[in-house]
Design an enzyme around this catalytic site. Structure first.
Site, mmCIF file in Angstrom:
data_model
loop_
_atom_site.group_PDB
_atom_site.id
_atom_site.type_symbol
_atom_site.label_atom_id
_atom_site.label_comp_id
_atom_site.label_asym_id
_atom_site.label_seq_id
_atom_site.Cartn_x
_atom_site.Cartn_y
_atom_site.Cartn_z
ATOM 1 N N TYR A 59 0.823 -1.212 0.000
ATOM 2 C CA TYR A 59 0.000 0.000 0.000
ATOM 3 C C TYR A 59 0.857 1.263 0.000
ATOM 4 O O TYR A 59 0.416 2.316 -0.443
ATOM 5 C CB TYR A 59 -0.907 0.041 1.235
ATOM 6 C CG TYR A 59 -2.246 -0.635 1.081
ATOM 7 C CD1 TYR A 59 -2.347 -1.928 0.590
ATOM 8 C CD2 TYR A 59 -3.417 0.025 1.438
ATOM 9 C CE1 TYR A 59 -3.569 -2.543 0.467
ATOM 10 C CE2 TYR A 59 -4.649 -0.590 1.321
ATOM 11 C CZ TYR A 59 -4.722 -1.877 0.829
ATOM 12 O OH TYR A 59 -5.937 -2.477 0.711
ATOM 13 N N LYS A 73 3.152 -15.330 2.123
ATOM 14 C CA LYS A 73 3.329 -16.042 0.854
ATOM 15 C C LYS A 73 4.826 -16.342 0.723
ATOM 16 O O LYS A 73 5.489 -15.959 -0.253
ATOM 17 C CB LYS A 73 2.798 -15.157 -0.298
ATOM 18 C CG LYS A 73 2.682 -15.854 -1.641
ATOM 19 C CD LYS A 73 1.556 -16.867 -1.722
ATOM 20 C CE LYS A 73 1.622 -17.631 -3.035
ATOM 21 N NZ LYS A 73 0.632 -18.724 -3.108
ATOM 22 N N ASP A 92 -12.164 -8.991 4.825
ATOM 23 C CA ASP A 92 -13.500 -8.975 4.201
ATOM 24 C C ASP A 92 -14.102 -10.376 4.185
ATOM 25 O O ASP A 92 -15.298 -10.556 4.455
ATOM 26 C CB ASP A 92 -13.440 -8.452 2.757
ATOM 27 C CG ASP A 92 -13.708 -6.946 2.674
ATOM 28 O OD1 ASP A 92 -13.439 -6.243 3.676
ATOM 29 O OD2 ASP A 92 -14.165 -6.466 1.621
ATOM 30 N N ASP A 127 -6.291 -6.946 4.076
ATOM 31 C CA ASP A 127 -7.446 -6.289 3.456
ATOM 32 C C ASP A 127 -8.407 -7.348 2.921
ATOM 33 O O ASP A 127 -9.612 -7.311 3.162
ATOM 34 C CB ASP A 127 -6.960 -5.377 2.322
ATOM 35 C CG ASP A 127 -8.114 -4.688 1.606
ATOM 36 O OD1 ASP A 127 -9.017 -4.186 2.290
ATOM 37 O OD2 ASP A 127 -8.112 -4.668 0.360
ATOM 38 N N ASP A 133 -3.134 -18.192 0.193
ATOM 39 C CA ASP A 133 -4.183 -18.876 -0.588
ATOM 40 C C ASP A 133 -4.843 -19.968 0.248
ATOM 41 O O ASP A 133 -6.068 -20.103 0.281
ATOM 42 C CB ASP A 133 -3.628 -19.419 -1.925
ATOM 43 C CG ASP A 133 -2.337 -20.199 -1.775
ATOM 44 O OD1 ASP A 133 -1.724 -20.205 -0.679
ATOM 45 O OD2 ASP A 133 -1.910 -20.829 -2.774
HETATM 46 C C1 IPM Z 1 -10.284 -1.178 4.191
HETATM 47 C C2 IPM Z 1 -10.576 -0.559 2.861
HETATM 48 C C3 IPM Z 1 -9.427 0.374 2.495
HETATM 49 C C4 IPM Z 1 -8.176 -0.471 2.407
HETATM 50 C C5 IPM Z 1 -9.629 1.186 1.208
HETATM 51 C C6 IPM Z 1 -10.927 1.940 1.207
HETATM 52 C C7 IPM Z 1 -8.467 2.130 0.966
HETATM 53 O O1 IPM Z 1 -10.815 -1.529 1.904
HETATM 54 O O2 IPM Z 1 -10.141 -0.423 5.179
HETATM 55 O O3 IPM Z 1 -10.191 -2.399 4.262
HETATM 56 O O4 IPM Z 1 -7.910 -1.087 1.372
HETATM 57 O O5 IPM Z 1 -7.446 -0.520 3.386
HETATM 58 MG MG MG Z 2 -10.874 -3.507 2.702
#
Ligand code: IPM
Ligand code: MG
Length: 366
Positions: free
Chosen positions: A144, A194, A254, A250, A226
């Protein structure tokens, strides 16, 4: 005397951000009224809202407001309206900038399946019931932020590039956070990398192993990313704390969030070395439902609970908020995202806020 007054910078941001932050503020107001503590909230523009108002996603005035605060509560940023603007001014860049500015390297994303919401998950009940895990994501390094990055013209085509780099010290400090979190939980840590392909992951693994010597009570294992993604879906109950870098975190956070049925339930904390923190729901700005009173405010309310626990050391009050949320779910109050097909009444964002505040008042006994 210990502190009784806390300043909180509210950054509602975009989309559903203002709606969910408004409900979280009601919870803070309730605590100010009913306890000896005082939570003073000041609001600042951030993200796309700040681009519209002041021309940049993380303006100086917002930075100054956050600097004098004891903690930050953020709603959500971004939306299709701002997708076309110059890259450096996109709302998401504001988020990266605020993380970097305050050195918020430790991102904690707990994912817990509430018993009453088991049926909201897309996975079978026996797979998700009882899931209780914590993703510890490194937040200010990795791909990032790595340089060089950019877009170059090479001959007649364009080349996009980013750099994945981690230093030993960056890995070690997030590893300490994860080991200490595991010590307070079920004492099991899975580091995700990884290392079969990437040198930065080779280093990651060796630094995590050397850090583990200080935590002999924590059981450490390692998974390639993975395989970790697969295991999360196959058997999520095997995980207690997952430690990983910025990009893998990230993605995996999710996936972990969705085990619980709705990303609308999950809070997060991003902390620096002094436990100063930015608290925000894991979900995004959901522009499709913004302004309609449909958003679930529980992730933001639970983020306030994390703030009280991690930055203000008001553990009992944080737990009281969590308990209020649990009771409201037990009582069957549901926003659309967590409603089953049999749900007769869908609560609005504000009705969900009402229910939590009422429950909290009961718990506080006033
Ligand atoms: C998160 C989001 C952010 C990230 C984006 C919006 C920059 O997806 O906080 O997980 O990738 O960190
Ligand atoms: Mg995110």
């Amino acid at each position: 005397m210990s502190k009784t007054e806390f300043q909180i910078a509210l950054l509602p941001g975009d989309g559903i951000g203002p709606e969910v932050v408004a409900q979280a503020k009601r919870v803070l107001d309730c605590l100010s009224q009913k306890t000896k503590y005082n939570f003073i909230c000041e609001q600042y523009p951030f993200g796309g809202a700040a681009v519209d108002e002041l021309g940049e996603p993380f303006p100086q005035s917002t930075k100054a407001g956050c600097e004098k605060a004891d903690a930050i509560l953020l709603g959500a940023v971004g939306g299709p309206v701002w997708d076309q603007i110059e890259r450096g001014k996109r709302p998401e860049r504001g988020l990266l900038a605020i993380r970097k500015h305050f050195g918020l390297f430790a991102n904690l994303r707990p994912a817990r399946v509430f018993p009453k919401l088991v049926s909201a998950s897309t996975l079978r009940e026996e797979v998700v019931s009882g899931v209780d895990l914590l993703v510890v994501r490194e937040l200010t390094g990795g791909i990032y932020f790595g340089e060089p990055r950019g877009l170059d013209k090479v001959g007649d085509e364009t080349l996009g590039f980013n750099t994945l780099r981690y230093s030993e010290s960056e890995i070690r400090r997030i590893a300490h956070v994860a080991f200490q979190a595991a010590q307070k939980r079920r004492k099991q840590l899975t580091s995700v990398d990884k290392a079969n392909v990437l040198e930065s992951s080779e280093l990651w693994r060796s630094v995590v192993i050397s850090t583990s010597k200080k935590y002999p009570d924590v059981k450490l294992d390692h998974l390639y990313v993975d395989n970790a993604a697969m295991q999360l879906i196959k058997d999520p109950k095997q995980f207690d704390v997952i430690l990983t870098g910025n990009l893998f975190g990230d993605i995996l956070s999710d996936a972990a969030a969705m085990l619980t049925g709705s990303i609308g339930m999950l809070p997060s904390a991003s902390l620096n070395e002094k436990s100063f923190g930015l608290y925000e729901p894991v979900h995004g700005s959901a522009p499709d439902i913004a302004g309609q009173g449909k958003a679930n405010p529980l992730a933001t309310i639970l983020s306030v609970a994390m703030m009280l626990i991690h930055s203000f050391d008001l553990i009992d009050l944080g737990r009281a908020i969590e308990k209020a949320v649990e009771n409201v779910l037990e009582a069957g109050v549901r926003t659309g995202d967590i409603a089953g097909s049999a749900q007769s009444k869908i609560a609005s964002t504000e009705e969900m806020g009402d229910a939590v505040v009422r429950e909290l008042e009961k718990i506080l006994g006033v």
